[in-house]
Scaffold this motif. Structure first.
Motif, mmCIF file in Angstrom:
data_model
loop_
_atom_site.group_PDB
_atom_site.id
_atom_site.type_symbol
_atom_site.label_atom_id
_atom_site.label_comp_id
_atom_site.label_asym_id
_atom_site.label_seq_id
_atom_site.Cartn_x
_atom_site.Cartn_y
_atom_site.Cartn_z
ATOM 1 N N SER A 237 -2.698 15.244 -5.138
ATOM 2 C CA SER A 237 -2.365 14.271 -6.173
ATOM 3 C C SER A 237 -2.767 14.766 -7.549
ATOM 4 O O SER A 237 -2.049 14.583 -8.530
ATOM 5 C CB SER A 237 -3.060 12.935 -5.869
ATOM 6 N N PHE B 120 -1.642 6.585 -5.872
ATOM 7 C CA PHE B 120 -3.010 6.131 -5.618
ATOM 8 C C PHE B 120 -3.436 6.477 -4.199
ATOM 9 O O PHE B 120 -2.690 6.231 -3.249
ATOM 10 C CB PHE B 120 -3.144 4.619 -5.799
ATOM 11 N N PRO B 121 -4.635 7.002 -4.022
ATOM 12 C CA PRO B 121 -5.157 7.187 -2.662
ATOM 13 C C PRO B 121 -5.382 5.829 -2.003
ATOM 14 O O PRO B 121 -5.758 4.866 -2.664
ATOM 15 C CB PRO B 121 -6.494 7.913 -2.869
ATOM 16 N N ILE B 122 -5.163 5.792 -0.698
ATOM 17 C CA ILE B 122 -5.302 4.562 0.061
ATOM 18 C C ILE B 122 -6.371 4.744 1.130
ATOM 19 O O ILE B 122 -6.341 5.715 1.891
ATOM 20 C CB ILE B 122 -3.974 4.170 0.748
ATOM 21 N N ASN C 44 -0.066 13.253 -10.481
ATOM 22 C CA ASN C 44 0.402 11.896 -10.250
ATOM 23 C C ASN C 44 -0.243 10.965 -11.270
ATOM 24 O O ASN C 44 -1.391 11.164 -11.654
ATOM 25 C CB ASN C 44 0.039 11.434 -8.834
ATOM 26 N N LYS D 277 -5.400 15.219 0.463
ATOM 27 C CA LYS D 277 -4.395 14.409 -0.227
ATOM 28 C C LYS D 277 -4.774 14.212 -1.683
ATOM 29 O O LYS D 277 -3.937 14.251 -2.580
ATOM 30 C CB LYS D 277 -4.255 13.055 0.477
ATOM 31 N N ALA E 273 0.920 4.059 -3.012
ATOM 32 C CA ALA E 273 0.704 5.474 -2.716
ATOM 33 C C ALA E 273 1.881 6.319 -3.192
ATOM 34 O O ALA E 273 1.697 7.349 -3.858
ATOM 35 C CB ALA E 273 0.492 5.671 -1.219
ATOM 36 N N ASP E 274 3.102 5.884 -2.878
ATOM 37 C CA ASP E 274 4.285 6.695 -3.165
ATOM 38 C C ASP E 274 4.714 6.633 -4.630
ATOM 39 O O ASP E 274 5.053 7.649 -5.236
ATOM 40 C CB ASP E 274 5.450 6.245 -2.281
ATOM 41 N N SER F 27 0.832 -1.205 0.000
ATOM 42 C CA SER F 27 0.000 0.000 0.000
ATOM 43 C C SER F 27 0.868 1.258 0.000
ATOM 44 O O SER F 27 0.548 2.244 -0.681
ATOM 45 C CB SER F 27 -0.959 0.002 1.194
ATOM 46 N N ASN F 28 1.976 1.234 0.739
ATOM 47 C CA ASN F 28 2.888 2.383 0.726
ATOM 48 C C ASN F 28 3.483 2.586 -0.664
ATOM 49 O O ASN F 28 3.627 3.723 -1.138
ATOM 50 C CB ASN F 28 4.005 2.186 1.747
ATOM 51 N N ASP G 25 -7.578 2.780 4.376
ATOM 52 C CA ASP G 25 -7.072 1.723 5.246
ATOM 53 C C ASP G 25 -8.126 1.350 6.273
ATOM 54 O O ASP G 25 -8.486 2.151 7.140
ATOM 55 C CB ASP G 25 -5.797 2.206 5.938
#
Length: 243
Positions: free
Chosen positions: A139, A32-34, A144, A135, A27-28, A23-24, A36
């Protein structure tokens, strides 16, 4: 929105198999938005919440830390050794987590509808809906790849450790399962959480066996080797939509 592909990736696996690492990375590296599920599960038992009140009523004030927060370690000692108590707790928390995932997914889609409009309008929306959309706005502004893909694919990642167990598979358009061998999983959990063999195995046993999760997955990511190997597998799956 009709000409856009909405890709909702349900990322799951077993405890200590590598969900956070993936997931990190998504995202990085991909932007992509996460969402959780663990965050919403913690949110569900914030001090003053009805769910925390129910937990205290069931187990007594000793289940709280001096500051009024839930003593997660003490609760874990109860639920990981008692199936009935674990089921009771999940019945309290899972509906809340599901509702929050649905809310944020719907907000994600709604916020991305006017991608080509002035980002000031989107900024107003983010102030109304909180950190997630702050966030999201960043992006979009930073272009992104997850948001400005040539194929106009919009991707959101839902990290749900109990995706199958909590019957939340309907929230996703595809399911990714992170896999490693049972031996590796046990060793990683013992090292990560400092648990004994028996306590680690008890926690693993509360979840659906990894082999069964893999059978129901659209994508299986093997995390038995290095992170570089794992991320290469992720890149292949992301590139299926030319993102």
């Amino acid at each position: 929105m009709s000409d856009r592909i909405i890709r909702l990736i349900g990322l799951t696996g077993g405890i200590a198999t590598g969900k956070t690492a993936i997931s990190n990375y998504l995202a990085d590296a991909c932007g992509f938005p996460i969402l959780d599920a663990d965050i919403y599960a913690r949110e569900a038992v914030n001090p003053g919440s009805p769910i925390l009140d129910s937990i205290v009523k069931r187990y007594g004030a000793g289940i709280l830390l001096p500051d009024g927060n839930l003593n997660r370690s003490e609760l874990g000692n109860i639920i990981f050794c008692n199936v009935a108590e674990r089921q009771w707790l999940e019945e309290q928390i899972h509906p809340y987590v599901r509702r929050r995932l649905v809310e944020e997914t719907q907000s994600f889609i709604a916020a991305l509808t006017p991608v080509s409009q002035n980002t000031q309008d989107l900024g107003t929306k983010t102030q109304e809906t909180g950190f997630f959309h702050q966030k999201l706005e960043r992006s979009i502004v930073e272009k992104n790849p997850g948001f400005c893909a040539p194929t106009d694919t919009l991707t959101l990642v839902l990290v749900v450790p109990l995706l199958f167990e909590a019957n939340m598979t309907d929230l996703c358009t595809e399911i990714w399962v992170v896999y490693c061998s049972p031996e590796v999983q046990l060793e990683r959990l013992m090292q990560r959480d400092g648990l004994s063999y028996d306590r680690s195995q008890a926690r693993i046993n509360t979840q659906l066996p990894l082999a069964q999760k893999c059978q129901q997955a659209d994508v299986v990511l093997d995390n038995s080797s290095t992170l570089d190997s794992l991320f290469l597998q992720v890149d292949v799956q992301v590139s299926r939509f030319d993102i």
